[in-house]
Scaffold this motif. Structure first.
Motif, PDB file in Angstrom:
ATOM      1  N   ARG A  13       0.816  -1.214   0.000  1.00  0.00           N
ATOM      2  CA  ARG A  13       0.000   0.000   0.000  1.00  0.00           C
ATOM      3  C   ARG A  13       0.853   1.268   0.000  1.00  0.00           C
ATOM      4  O   ARG A  13       0.336   2.349  -0.214  1.00  0.00           O
ATOM      5  CB  ARG A  13      -0.908   0.037   1.229  1.00  0.00           C
ATOM      6  CG  ARG A  13      -1.893  -1.114   1.326  1.00  0.00           C
ATOM      7  CD  ARG A  13      -2.849  -0.822   2.437  1.00  0.00           C
ATOM      8  NE  ARG A  13      -3.557  -2.020   2.844  1.00  0.00           N
ATOM      9  CZ  ARG A  13      -4.472  -2.041   3.787  1.00  0.00           C
ATOM     10  NH1 ARG A  13      -4.803  -0.944   4.396  1.00  0.00           N
ATOM     11  NH2 ARG A  13      -5.066  -3.170   4.133  1.00  0.00           N
ATOM     12  N   SER A  14       2.139   1.128   0.286  1.00  0.00           N
ATOM     13  CA  SER A  14       2.903   2.331   0.621  1.00  0.00           C
ATOM     14  C   SER A  14       3.827   2.808  -0.484  1.00  0.00           C
ATOM     15  O   SER A  14       4.520   3.790  -0.306  1.00  0.00           O
ATOM     16  CB  SER A  14       3.742   2.054   1.880  1.00  0.00           C
ATOM     17  OG  SER A  14       4.671   1.015   1.611  1.00  0.00           O
ATOM     18  N   GLY A 227       5.563   2.634   9.775  1.00  0.00           N
ATOM     19  CA  GLY A 227       4.259   2.279   9.196  1.00  0.00           C
ATOM     20  C   GLY A 227       4.198   0.880   8.630  1.00  0.00           C
ATOM     21  O   GLY A 227       3.108   0.302   8.516  1.00  0.00           O
ATOM     22  N   ASN A 233      -3.188   0.674   8.458  1.00  0.00           N
ATOM     23  CA  ASN A 233      -3.134   2.112   8.163  1.00  0.00           C
ATOM     24  C   ASN A 233      -4.047   2.958   9.054  1.00  0.00           C
ATOM     25  O   ASN A 233      -4.986   3.601   8.584  1.00  0.00           O
ATOM     26  CB  ASN A 233      -3.490   2.388   6.693  1.00  0.00           C
ATOM     27  CG  ASN A 233      -2.359   2.025   5.761  1.00  0.00           C
ATOM     28  OD1 ASN A 233      -1.198   1.989   6.151  1.00  0.00           O
ATOM     29  ND2 ASN A 233      -2.692   1.741   4.511  1.00  0.00           N
ATOM     30  N   ARG A 235      -5.353   6.171  11.012  1.00  0.00           N
ATOM     31  CA  ARG A 235      -5.236   7.578  10.598  1.00  0.00           C
ATOM     32  C   ARG A 235      -4.812   8.506  11.731  1.00  0.00           C
ATOM     33  O   ARG A 235      -4.435   9.644  11.484  1.00  0.00           O
ATOM     34  CB  ARG A 235      -6.570   8.054  10.020  1.00  0.00           C
ATOM     35  CG  ARG A 235      -6.937   7.396   8.712  1.00  0.00           C
ATOM     36  CD  ARG A 235      -8.362   7.710   8.313  1.00  0.00           C
ATOM     37  NE  ARG A 235      -9.314   7.162   9.284  1.00  0.00           N
ATOM     38  CZ  ARG A 235     -10.643   7.259   9.140  1.00  0.00           C
ATOM     39  NH1 ARG A 235     -11.150   7.900   8.100  1.00  0.00           N
ATOM     40  NH2 ARG A 235     -11.441   6.738  10.048  1.00  0.00           N
TER      41      ARG A 235
END
Length: 679
Positions: A13-14, A227, A233, A235
C-alpha cells in the motif's frame, strides 16, 4: 490485524507515489453495493402480510422476516448460528499449549544431538558437559535458562537452542502485532534493532498521548518511520490504540485461559526471548499503556479450549480475538437488545469471520428493511405503532387475488384479465397500463402524462412527444349493473384452532381487491362475527388477532348486512357467508349477546328471521361451509333452502376461488337479467 511485511520491505500500500498509471483496489465505499441483487419487496411484503394475517404486528412480522431471510438471502438466525458454530469449532479444535509444545520439541532435539556429539568425544570436558545436561531441571523454562551459558559442541544443537529464543521473541511480538511470527522468521540483528526502536517510539507516543501532549504530526512522524508494521493504516493515535488494545486484550485473555503451570512456564521462557530481557520490558510497558487507554476492553475474560491442535501465542491470541468478534457478531445478529438496529451489524467483521457472502446477506436485509419503509409499505400510526400502509394492503390484496385467479384459471381454463367489465362499456375513467392489458389506449391521458413528466423533470415540452411505458393509460370498462356486497366472515376461535384464520382473511382481501380495482361501482362491506359482529375495513380485518371468543353470532352479522343493503337500494344485493360453526349466539334488544351451545331455538329463530328479511330485499345468499360437521351441514342447508340460496363446501386452499367465483357468477346472472335503458 492483517499480516505485516517482513522488516525492511515496503508494504504494497505504501509504494509508488505519483505514478499516473498506478491503481488501487479495495472494498466499494460509495454507498449500497451496486453489485448486490435488487431486493424483492413483493416476496418480502407477502411474507410480512401472512404473519400479519396470523395476528402478528407489522413490526414483529418484519423482524420475523429478517430472522428467517428470503429465498435468496440468509436470515439473521442463520448468520448468528454460523457465527456460534465457528466459535464452537475454534474452541473444540484447538488448545493453547502450542508454543510450549514447540519449545519442548526444539529443546529435546537439541539435547539429543548434543548428547550424541558428547558420546563420540573422549576428553574430560565432554564428560563434564554430560554431567551438566544430566543435572538439567525437568522444567522446560528452567532448562532453557540454565543452558544460556552452556558451550554447545554440536552446531545443529546450538542452532535449535537459538531457535527457541528466536521463537519466543517472535511469538511474544505476534501476540501484539499479528503476522510477526512469520515476518521475523530468520530475522537478523538489524531487524531486531528495528523492532526495539519501533516499540520504544510507540511507547513514547502513547505516553505523550496519555498526557494529552501528542499532536497529529507526532503520529505522522511515527507512521513514517514504522508504518510497515501497521498495514491496517490507522489515521490517528486513537485508531492505532483501538487496534492495538483489541489485540492486547485478546493476548491477556489467552494468558488468563492457561493453566497456572503453563503461565509460569511461559513467563519464565519470555525472559529468554531474543536472548535479552529488553523485549519483555517494552511489551509490558506497551500493555500498561493500552490498559490505561482502553479499560473497557475485556482484559479479564477466559475461554476453555478443548481440542488437539496446538496454537502458538500469536495464533492463540488471534483465535481469542476471533472468538470475541464472533460473540459480538452473534449479539448484533440476535437483535435482542434494546434499540437494536440492523445498522449495528459490523459488515467488515462479518466478512472477516463468515465470508463476503454473509456480509452481502446482512446488507441485503438492511436494504430490504429500509426499502419497505422508504417506499411506504410500513407506516407509523398516531399511537407510534407500525402498521401496514394502504399501499401495502393493496399489494397484499393483489397477491391474494392473484392466487385466486390462478386457481380459477387452472380449474376452468380462464386466465387473469385486467378487464373490469365483461361487456366492455367505457366508464370514462382510465388507469395505468399493465402487462397483458388489451384495452384501447386513452391517448389524451397518455400524452398528457408524457408532457407533465417532461415538465416536472425540468425540460421544456417539445415535439415530438417522447413516450415511456409508465406514461401509458388504457380506457377502463365497466358493466352498467352494480352490486352491494356483504361478506360475512366467522371470527370465532374455532377458525383459529382449525387453521382457517389466514385463508379467511386472504379470501376477504382478494374479494376486496377485485371489487376496488375491477368493479369500482360495487360496494363491499366486510363484517366479522364472533360473540358479536362488527364492520371492519380490510386493514382492520387483516390485523385482527385471533382471540378466545365463544359464540357464532350470525344473527348480528345479518343485521349489519341488511343495513348495508338498505343503504344501496338500487344495487344488486349479494350476501356471502363464510363460517365453520352453527349459529350459537344472537343479539338481545338491550345490545348484549346471548350465547348457548347446542344452539338455542331462539338463536336459530332470530337468525332465520334476518335471513328472511334479506331475501325480501332480493339478496342472493351463498353460505361457504368450512369443515365436515354433520350438525353444521344440516343447519346451513336448511337456511340456504329457505331463502333460495346455495351452500358451497370448499377446501381451505379453494376458499378464495370459491368466494370470488360465486361473486362473479352472481354478477353475471344480474347482468343477464339487466335490460338496457331500464335503470
Amino acid at each position: 490485524m492483517t499480516e505485516p511485511p517482513r522488516p525492511g520491505s515496503r508494504h504494497p500500500r505504501s509504494g509508488g507515489r505519483g505514478d499516473p498509471h498506478r491503481a488501487r483496489y479495495g472494498p466499494y465505499q460509495g454507498g449500497p453495493d451496486p453489485l448486490l441483487p435488487p431486493v424483492d419487496l413483493r416476496e418480502a411484503l407477502e411474507a410480512i402480510g401472512n404473519d400479519v394475517l396470523e395476528g402478528a404486528s407489522p413490526r414483529r412480522a418484519l423482524r420475523e422476516l429478517l430472522r428467517r431471510g428470503t429465498a435468496d438471502t440468509r436470515g439473521l438466525d442463520d448468520l448468528a448460528a454460523r457465527a456460534n458454530r465457528r466459535r464452537r469449532e475454534l474452541l473444540e479444535r484447538n488448545h493453547l499449549g502450542g508454543t510450549l509444545d514447540e519449545v519442548r520439541e526444539l529443546l529435546e532435539r537439541a539435547l539429543l544431538a548434543e548428547r550424541k556429539e558428547l558420546a563420540r568425544a573422549l576428553d574430560d570436558d565432554a564428560r563434564f558437559s554430560e554431567l551438566q545436561l544430566d543435572e538439567l531441571p525437568t522444567s522446560t523454562a528452567q532448562a532453557v535458562r540454565d543452558l544460556s551459558e552452556y558451550r554447545w559442541r554440536d552446531a545443529s544443537a546450538r542452532a535449535d537452542y537459538e531457535k527457541i529464543r528466536e521463537l519466543l521473541g517472535r511469538e511474544l511480538l505476534d501476540q501484539r502485532f499479528a503476522g510477526m511470527k512469520e515476518a521475523l522468521a530468520g530475522a537478523t540483528d538489524e531487524d531486531r534493532d528495528r523492532i526495539d526502536a519501533m516499540l520504544r517510539d510507540l511507547n513514547n507516543l502513547l505516553d505523550k498521548h496519555s498526557r494529552g501532549e501528542d499532536t497529529q504530526s507526532d503520529f505522522d512522524e511515527f507512521m513514517a518511520a514504522h508504518g510497515d508494521y501497521f498495514p491496517e493504516n490507522p489515521r490517528n493515535t486513537e485508531e492505532l490504540l483501538d487496534s492495538l488494545a483489541r489485540r492486547a486484550a485478546a493476548a491477556q485473555r489467552l494468558r488468563n485461559s492457561l493453566t497456572p503451570e503453563q503461565r509460569a512456564e511461559l513467563d519464565a521462557l519470555a525472559q529468554q526471548a531474543f536472548g535479552s530481557p529488553s523485549l519483555i520490558d517494552q511489551l509490558e510497558r506497551l500493555d500498561a499503556n493500552l490498559r490505561a487507554a482502553r479499560p473497557g476492553e475485556d482484559w479479564d475474560g477466559t475461554q476453555r479450549f478443548r481440542g488437539d491442535d496446538g496454537m502458538g501465542l500469536g495464533e492463540g491470541t488471534g483465535a481469542l480475538a476471533d472468538i470475541a468478534e464472533l460473540e459480538q457478531l452473534a449479539e448484533q445478529l440476535s437483535q435482542q437488545y434494546a434499540g437494536a438496529q440492523l445498522d449495528d451489524i459490523d459488515p467488515e467483521a462479518l466478512a472477516r469471520q463468515l465470508g463476503d457472502g454473509a456480509a452481502a446477506d446482512a446488507r441485503t436485509l438492511a436494504e430490504l428493511e429500509r426499502a419497505l419503509q422508504r417506499q411506504g409499505f410500513l407506516a407509523r400510526g398516531a399511537d407510534g405503532q407500525w402498521r401496514l400502509s394502504p399501499k401495502a394492503m393493496r399489494q397484499l390484496g393483489q397477491s391474494a387475488f392473484r392466487d385466486v385467479a390462478q386457481r380459477l384459471s387452472g380449474r376452468r381454463g380462464e386466465r387473469d384479465t385486467q378487464r373490469a367489465g365483461a361487456t366492455g362499456e367505457p366508464t370514462g375513467a382510465s388507469r395505468g397500463w399493465e402487462f397483458g392489458d388489451t384495452e384501447p389506449w386513452d391517448v389524451t391521458r397518455t400524452v398528457t402524462n408524457a408532457v407533465l413528466r417532461a415538465a416536472t423533470g425540468g425540460s421544456a415540452p417539445s415535439l415530438p412527444v417522447r413516450l415511456r411505458v409508465s406514461d401509458v393509460e388504457v380506457a377502463e370498462t365497466e358493466q352498467r349493473v352494480h352490486a352491494a356486497v356483504a361478506l360475512l366472515v366467522d371470527t370465532s376461535f374455532s377458525m383459529v384452532m382449525d387453521g382457517r384464520w389466514v385463508p379467511m382473511k386472504r379470501t376477504a382481501l382478494a374479494l376486496n381487491h377485485l371489487i376496488t380495482t375491477r368493479f369500482r361501482g360495487d360496494d363491499l362491506q366486510l363484517i366479522a362475527f364472533g360473540r358479536v359482529a362488527q364492520q371492519l375495513s380490510p386493514a382492520e380485518l387483516a390485523g385482527l388477532d385471533g382471540a378466545w371468543d365463544q359464540g357464532t353470532n350470525l344473527h348480528h352479522a345479518l343485521l349489519l348486512a341488511g343495513r348495508h343493503l338498505r343503504r344501496n337500494p338500487n344495487a344488486q344485493p349479494v350476501v356471502l357467508i363464510v363460517t365453520d360453526g352453527e349459529p350459537t349466539a344472537h343479539l338481545e334488544p338491550d345490545g348484549h349477546a346471548f350465547f348457548d351451545y347446542p344452539p338455542h331455538p331462539k338463536t336459530l329463530g332470530l337468525t332465520v328471521r334476518e335471513l328472511d328479511n334479506l331475501a325480501r330485499l332480493g339478496a342472493q345468499v351463498t353460505i361457504f361451509r368450512l369443515g365436515d360437521d354433520p350438525g353444521l351441514a344440516r343447519v346451513v342447508d336448511r337456511m340456504a333452502q329457505r331463502v333460495g340460496g346455495r351452500v358451497v363446501a370448499p377446501d381451505l386452499d379453494g376458499l378464495g376461488a370459491a368466494v370470488v367465483s360465486d361473486y362473479m357468477r352472481r354478477r353475471s346472472a344480474a347482468r343477464a337479467r339487466f335490460v338496457p335503458g331500464s335503470g
